[in-house]
Design an enzyme around this catalytic site. Sequence first.
Site, PDB file in Angstrom:
ATOM      1  N   ASP A   1      37.695  40.606  35.932  1.00 46.12           N
ATOM      2  CA  ASP A   1      38.888  39.780  35.784  1.00 46.12           C
ATOM      3  C   ASP A   1      40.127  40.632  35.554  1.00 46.12           C
ATOM      4  O   ASP A   1      41.170  40.429  36.176  1.00 46.12           O
ATOM      5  CB  ASP A   1      38.704  38.798  34.629  1.00 46.12           C
ATOM      6  CG  ASP A   1      37.565  37.826  34.857  1.00 46.12           C
ATOM      7  OD1 ASP A   1      37.048  37.774  35.988  1.00 46.12           O
ATOM      8  OD2 ASP A   1      37.186  37.130  33.900  1.00 46.12           O
TER       9      ASP A   1
ATOM     10  N   GLU B   1      29.336  36.670  41.700  1.00 50.00           N
ATOM     11  CA  GLU B   1      29.371  36.034  40.382  1.00 50.00           C
ATOM     12  C   GLU B   1      28.269  36.568  39.482  1.00 50.00           C
ATOM     13  O   GLU B   1      27.101  36.615  39.867  1.00 50.00           O
ATOM     14  CB  GLU B   1      29.225  34.525  40.537  1.00 50.00           C
ATOM     15  CG  GLU B   1      30.198  33.735  39.712  1.00 50.00           C
ATOM     16  CD  GLU B   1      31.644  33.986  40.096  1.00 50.00           C
ATOM     17  OE1 GLU B   1      32.338  34.701  39.349  1.00 50.00           O
ATOM     18  OE2 GLU B   1      32.089  33.469  41.128  1.00 50.00           O
TER      19      GLU B   1
END
Length: 386
Positions: free
Chosen positions: A169, A21
């Site tokens: 993404d 992350e």
Amino acid sequence: MTDAAPLGVWSAPGRVNLIGEHTDYNDGFVLPFAIDARTAVAVAPRTDEVLRVRSSFDETPASVPIAGLDELFASAAPASVPEWSTYPLGVAWALRHAAGESASAHGLDLAIASSVPVGAGLSSSAAIECAVAVALDELWNAGLSKRELARVGRTAENEAVGAPTGIMDQTASMLGETDAAVFLDCRTLETEVVPLGLSDAGLEVLVIDTLVTHAHSTGGYRERRASCERGAAAMGVAALRDLTLDDLERAASVMDDETFRRVRHIVTENARVIETVRVLRSDGPLAIGELLLASHASMRDDFEISVPELDTAVEAAMVGGAVGARMTGGGFGGAAIALVPRDRVAEVTDAVTAAFSASGFRTPRVFTVRPSAGAHRDDPGGASPR
């Protein structure tokens, strides 16, 4: 709007980031997978040179002459069109620039519908971008590869929408495969499909949507990115990707405590991604639980992007019998994921729901997702989101 029949339907998935992350914009490593919630776009021809976009989640359509896209996106997040429409229109703008003269752009009507939850950290925005990108690439004969289309999506999100996200993404949404994750080096953009083996291990991925919404283009996300840039500058490196665990002692001596903790998260998270890939290959998914928990603790304590609802979700999932759990996505809300034995899904769901109720939080939306295929054309005229 025309009454022409659709030329076809194209779709792209949202994604869950298994681990890694905020490492993407630091040139680091990530391990996302595409999910079985998708965004679909049905496309019909027009007789003029206009792009019109409409969606099932906003009643306000937007129409822009293709020749006016450059003017529209002379600055990010233009106020003259609905905010949601900057995603598909931004893709059209970015794709024309990426393809150059090879693209034969012509007017189209795009109708978008999605089953990817908005604001849950499952990248509903990348699903829109990638669905539109594969559709326009085919219909405008742009001839771009899926990796190039992922870059188109990132350009749209960064420069048209104004959200400073990395390319993780879009890469997951484009390149995902069934029961596999995509190991991405965000510096080189090299990818490797990593089998997850969840089905054989009897595991499900449970998403716990806290219903606490977030927005990447505001506040906290930008601040974290700026902290990372300051940390890299203090260490004299191009990006935090260039630091290892051995560099943390020196890092602590050359920057303030907050910046150091931001840096420590990125450096340790990169190490966790690499270790997760190794463990998946050697021991399988049942062995990665502690890595997921360590990732969440780092985001909670060092990067400070968790919220009480996310912490409660992780803690309750573990009490209920999860193998591991962590928040996923950009933070400040959104969702947590839990790796759960198939026969414990109901028990974990009940434990999470009870913990939220006891804490006075809104009842979360809890559902399973499965690693699935990336963006593609569906049956012409016949497909719709899940």
